[in-house]
Design a protein around this motif. Sequence first.
Motif: not given
Length: 416
Positions: A228-236, A241-247
């Motif tokens: 969920s935290m990764a998706l917030q990065c995507y929205d911004f 950051g999205f890739l780092t946290i999703a991985r």
Amino acid sequence: MDVIARRAGNMARRREKAWRWEHWGVVPDRETQLALAAELGIREDLLDAQPWPERLPVGDPIRADFSWDQPGSMLALDQAVGNAMMDRRGFMRLTGVGLAGFAADWLNIDTAELMSVLGGGRITEDFVAQIEAGVPRLRMLGEAYGGQRSRRLIDAELGMVVEVLEKSSYSVAVAQRLHGLAAELGRLAGYISFDAGLHSAAQRYWVAAVHSAHTAGDRALGANILKSMALQCYDFGNFSGFLTIARTAYEGAGNVTPRTAGMLAVRLARAYASVDDVAESQRLLGIADTHFGQGTCDDDPPWIGYFDEGEFHAQAGMCYLDLGNLHRADSHLDNALERFFATKPLDQTTYLVMRARVQNDLGNADQAGDLLHQAVSLIEQAPSQRNVDRLVAVRNYLPDNTSRSDLDQRLSTLTG
């Protein structure tokens, strides 16, 4: 806006401008930024050191340096409950190295042994089971009515669990279940805050939730929160950051059920799509499809129930949208919308809007407008700031003609 008016002139007083900064991602002009910097005591030469709006000193900073043990979890929960409800500004505050470092710590630190806490009445497993039984109802409320209407109830439930942890005594086994409850309630509170556009609040809940999941020894739950935290990065638009946290979530989940593995693979596929890595995104979609095809099992965590066939198609559609393959994106989104239940208006709205975007890009503006009308009706049922922002953004890409005026009138009731 009064501050800016004093320093930059009366034209800056239009308050809808501030709303656009917070909700539409609009960046103020240089004169306005200089006026804000002067009022807040930020040197002019520092304006370009961080992108807007990260330089703004909004509210208390979000801590992510709690120890990875029970005392650290309790401190994180105390910081989240109550404080998150006070957050109003629609910005992320934990970004960059701090956010990535927090995820890396979760991946690398072993779970500490729990210690029973004395001081109150003895909590039994039956008592915990009664609280756990109410969580599906809270998930349903968040989905059916939106974050703006349900976040206070979920925050109160989380606060009750925190109070039990602080003031009662219990066995190690019961403590693990209580921390697991706190983690899932914190994840849910974070997500509905995210949905309501309260991004700082969402981060406070999620930081505490990851700590609680770690203390509970539940790697899969921790990975789901990081997802969920990764998706917030995507929205911004923070795709790195999205890739780092999703991985991190994908690699750190441990031994999970096939459906959980598929869900995490899909999120990582989206992260690779956001950075235009076609091969890796498609490879992970294939992995997710294989896992999903293995069906459900008795060991599936309760929170994975949302990841059904409709959700799989929706996420695949978003991957292909980011990769620019509009026809495949449209096919997957159409399949998703056919499969969503009426009890999931938030998800229906999201993917109606996304399909409207695809249809407009394919040259079908009238079809896009019809889809947006359907989305407005669902937002009226289940308010969602994220969906309003998405809808307005897609509407702005539609060609201007008289057939759009009725849509604009309906939108004005949502954005006023």
